[in-house]
Write an enzyme that holds these catalytic residues in place. Sequence first.
Site: not given
Length: 401
Positions: A211, A292
């Site tokens: 955030n 990934k």
Amino acid sequence: MSALEGKNILVGISGGIAAYKTPTLIRFLIKKGARVKVVATKNALEFVTTLTLQTLSDNKVYTDMFGEWNDTSTKHISLSEWADCFVVAPATANIIGKYANGIADDVLSTTLLAFKKTVFLCPAMNSVMYFNKSVQRNLNILRQDGIQIIDSEEGFLACGTSGKGRMEEPEIIVDKVEKFFAQNLDFSNRVITITAGPTRERIDSVRFISNNSSGRMGVVIAEEFINRGANVNLILGPVSIDIPKNDRLNIVGVESAEDMYKQTLRYAQNSSIIVCAAAVADYTSKDKYKGKMKKKIDVLQLDLVPTKDILKELGKKKTYSQILVGFALEMDNELENAKQKLHSKNLDFIILNSLRDKGAGFEVETNKVTIIDKNDTIKEFPLKSKKEVARDIVDLIKEYI
Ligand code: CTP
């Protein structure tokens, strides 16, 4: 430890021969651990050079209202907010007169009028001038306004005569400023744990959920406690702001909500005050891929599972002598939601930020808070710098203790 450690001190210099002593004053303040910025009038720089002041203070010297202030046109305001106190040494009859009468026509007088905290004036002038009725009247006005006058001493004066008007010696000025701050070391010997910043919840090795929290609010609360003598454990998520080093600040860097939970619980055990200012992720990815993740399908479904509520856990474990403070960032039903968090998490205070208020919340230098205590007493504060908000929060905790 000196009470000056970590303090931000603005040194003002006006144009008198005693300005030759000001570099020594700056040196002493820095030796005691203070950070110094200098505001000097043009006349002051006839007696002491910019280079000397700049080198000793390790900061730019502010002398011009316009030319060199081009980083922001309201520099006198930000300098005033930065500083914990303002020491004007020497203070000539001219600056004393201007300050007593609200005149702001240069950088020093303007910054003085914009300053809301403690000001120390160290008068220095010829004794006939010192005893002039208008100078004495102005000094009295300033005394009544709560300005600290570090009065001149008797002695040999630059004009060849002897009498009152000599600026007090730098050691004594530093001693008086230090004593002033020592009275305010109201959290010495206390251990405090503060959480700050965001957390990062890994999805795979290169991606995460997070955030916008900058960590700034928690960091300035930590600084305020440190300035008032406390030892602080700062459990800090990934942030990019500068945090001044201090022997009494233990920064514990964490990444995920789980890391923050473990470290906070560990340090909270021995803390008398705990402030949770972190924006902890409420959910984390159930599966954390190693490496990934490849792009394969149109819709990627992520399973998120709840994180542990650190504050709630601290509330359950809270001892009789602990004080627990939380934050609430709300959009709707702000007061009701904040009160609900206050009681359900067993807090002593909750600091409410409303996302509806302009200038409050993430990624800004200001904040507007409402603080509710466990008896549901509500205190609303106006929009202020985060540093000032930190001071209000710490003052309220002090009152409560
Ligand atoms: N908090 C915490 N651990 C969590 C979530 C929140 O310690 N896992 C703390 C925050 O640091 C803050 C307080 O709880 O001091 C309130 O956080 P907030 O996000 O406003 O509330 P939540 O309890 O997460 O509820 P909601 O997101 O539904 O408003």
